[in-house]
Design an enzyme around this catalytic site. Structure first.
Site, PDB file in Angstrom:
ATOM      1  N   ASP A   1       0.820  -1.214   0.000  1.00  0.00           N
ATOM      2  CA  ASP A   1       0.000   0.000   0.000  1.00  0.00           C
ATOM      3  C   ASP A   1       0.854   1.265   0.000  1.00  0.00           C
ATOM      4  O   ASP A   1       2.064   1.217   0.235  1.00  0.00           O
ATOM      5  CB  ASP A   1      -0.962  -0.001   1.204  1.00  0.00           C
ATOM      6  CG  ASP A   1      -0.287  -0.485   2.492  1.00  0.00           C
ATOM      7  OD1 ASP A   1       0.953  -0.365   2.596  1.00  0.00           O
ATOM      8  OD2 ASP A   1      -0.990  -0.972   3.384  1.00  0.00           O
TER       9      ASP A   1
ATOM     10  N   ASN B   1      -7.163  -3.876  14.267  1.00  0.00           N
ATOM     11  CA  ASN B   1      -8.542  -4.153  13.842  1.00  0.00           C
ATOM     12  C   ASN B   1      -8.614  -5.309  12.841  1.00  0.00           C
ATOM     13  O   ASN B   1      -9.656  -5.552  12.242  1.00  0.00           O
ATOM     14  CB  ASN B   1      -9.176  -2.884  13.251  1.00  0.00           C
ATOM     15  CG  ASN B   1      -8.442  -2.373  12.009  1.00  0.00           C
ATOM     16  OD1 ASN B   1      -7.695  -3.103  11.377  1.00  0.00           O
ATOM     17  ND2 ASN B   1      -8.671  -1.105  11.658  1.00  0.00           N
TER      18      ASN B   1
ATOM     19  N   HIS C   1      -6.873  -5.607  10.017  1.00  0.00           N
ATOM     20  CA  HIS C   1      -6.634  -5.304   8.594  1.00  0.00           C
ATOM     21  C   HIS C   1      -5.312  -5.916   8.106  1.00  0.00           C
ATOM     22  O   HIS C   1      -4.388  -6.140   8.882  1.00  0.00           O
ATOM     23  CB  HIS C   1      -6.698  -3.795   8.305  1.00  0.00           C
ATOM     24  CG  HIS C   1      -5.556  -2.974   8.795  1.00  0.00           C
ATOM     25  ND1 HIS C   1      -5.633  -1.623   8.999  1.00  0.00           N
ATOM     26  CD2 HIS C   1      -4.275  -3.288   9.130  1.00  0.00           C
ATOM     27  CE1 HIS C   1      -4.483  -1.156   9.410  1.00  0.00           C
ATOM     28  NE2 HIS C   1      -3.638  -2.140   9.500  1.00  0.00           N
TER      29      HIS C   1
ATOM     30  N   GLU D   1      -9.386  -2.462   5.395  1.00  0.00           N
ATOM     31  CA  GLU D   1     -10.022  -2.267   6.692  1.00  0.00           C
ATOM     32  C   GLU D   1     -11.205  -3.228   6.847  1.00  0.00           C
ATOM     33  O   GLU D   1     -11.691  -3.784   5.848  1.00  0.00           O
ATOM     34  CB  GLU D   1     -10.513  -0.814   6.788  1.00  0.00           C
ATOM     35  CG  GLU D   1      -9.412   0.232   6.660  1.00  0.00           C
ATOM     36  CD  GLU D   1      -8.517   0.350   7.894  1.00  0.00           C
ATOM     37  OE1 GLU D   1      -8.245  -0.673   8.557  1.00  0.00           O
ATOM     38  OE2 GLU D   1      -8.072   1.475   8.188  1.00  0.00           O
TER      39      GLU D   1
END
Ligand code: PGA
Length: 277
Positions: free
Chosen positions: A67, A137, A139, A144
């Site tokens: 990313d 979380n 990811h 996400e």
């Protein structure tokens, strides 16, 4: 999944580096999927050492990062391009023209940047080994929670918890991007082998959800349960909430016993006797 639990973060980094070393040794034109964040930094430092002290060459290796932020110049110190140059590329002999990040600005056509990135991965023959960290979380990359489990490279708006987690890299008052282009979960799942590394207590819940939880878009890393070859390396802290922690350790002890039996000639067989993924 092969779940390896080691004592501390340094051993996680060493084992990760060793897996990359073996791959690059046996396949000099290996295609690596690379990750940013705190987790892989120590592993990259080991790779730089292995390059300098043992002569491992990355000259023909290609690297595709998961990313990149949108809204930062690529030479900004917080861009993932700068992070990769600093943490790995500057210390090894990889050709920078063989390193790719899904970089785009707000002026670019997101869809064409994304499809060019995916086409380049394909043109290189696909990713041999994808390195992953995991967010608190759940990811992977910047996929996400509730990301499509078959998503491709695209732009995602980051969640507030991700932005808070990453705010440590930005000075007070400095612009912190809230969007990124990320490989999709479907893109990640096409890698030949996936190596997920996690350290620290704050990752324990995400690690449990990824490995033992239901397959769910609420925990994007749980999609790895669908992949045929995933190695997970954890330190004790991040493995703390795993219900089957003792079983994973036991399997690895038994695998080591089998290897020792074969290498000392106590049993007939070969190195493929240990449990398959
Ligand atoms: P970290 O991030 O390595 O900085 O903890 C991992 C991630 O968010 O994927």
């Amino acid at each position: 999944m092969k779940v390896l639990i080691v004592e501390n973060a340094d051993l996680v980094a060493q084992m990760g580096a060793e897996i990359i070393r073996e791959l690059v040794d046996s396949k000099p034109k290996a295609v690596l999927g690379l990750a940013t964040g705190s987790t892989p930094i120590a592993m990259y430092a080991y790779l730089v050492q292995i390059h300098k002290l043992r002569g491992l060459s990355f000259k023909e290796v290609s690297g595709f990062n998961l990313d990149e932020y949108i809204g930062l110049e690529s030479d900004s110190p917080q861009s993932y391009r700068s992070f990769m140059n600093r943490s790995l590329f500057d210390g090894i002999d990889i050709g920078l023209n063989n390193t790719y990040l899904p970089s785009c600005g707000y002026e670019d056509d997101f869809n064409s940047v994304a499809s060019e990135f995916e086409n380049t991965i394909r043109a290189k023959g696909g990713i041999d080994l994808q390195i992953l960290g995991i967010g608190r979380n759940g990811h992977i990359g910047f996929n996400e929670p509730i990301s499509s489990l078959s998503s491709r490279t695209r732009v995602k708006t980051l969640r507030q918890d991700t932005i808070e987690d990453n705010s440590r890299f930005f000075d007070e008052g400095e612009f912190q991007p809230f969007q990124a282009m990320t490989m999709g979960i479907g893109t990640i799942l096409e890698a030949e082998h996936i190596l997920l590394m996690a350290t620290g207590l704050e990752k324990a819940k995400a690690v449990r959800d990824a490995i033992e939880g239901p397959l769910s878009a609420m925990c994007p890393a749980s999609a790895l349960q669908l992949h045929k070859k995933v190695t997970v390396i954890l330190d004790e802290a991040s493995a703390q909430e795993l219900e089957n922690k003792n079983y994973y350790k036991w399997v690895n002890e038994k695998n080591k016993e089998l290897e020792a039996m074969v290498s000392t000639g106590h049993t007939r067989g070969n190195s493929c006797m240990s449990e398959q993924l």
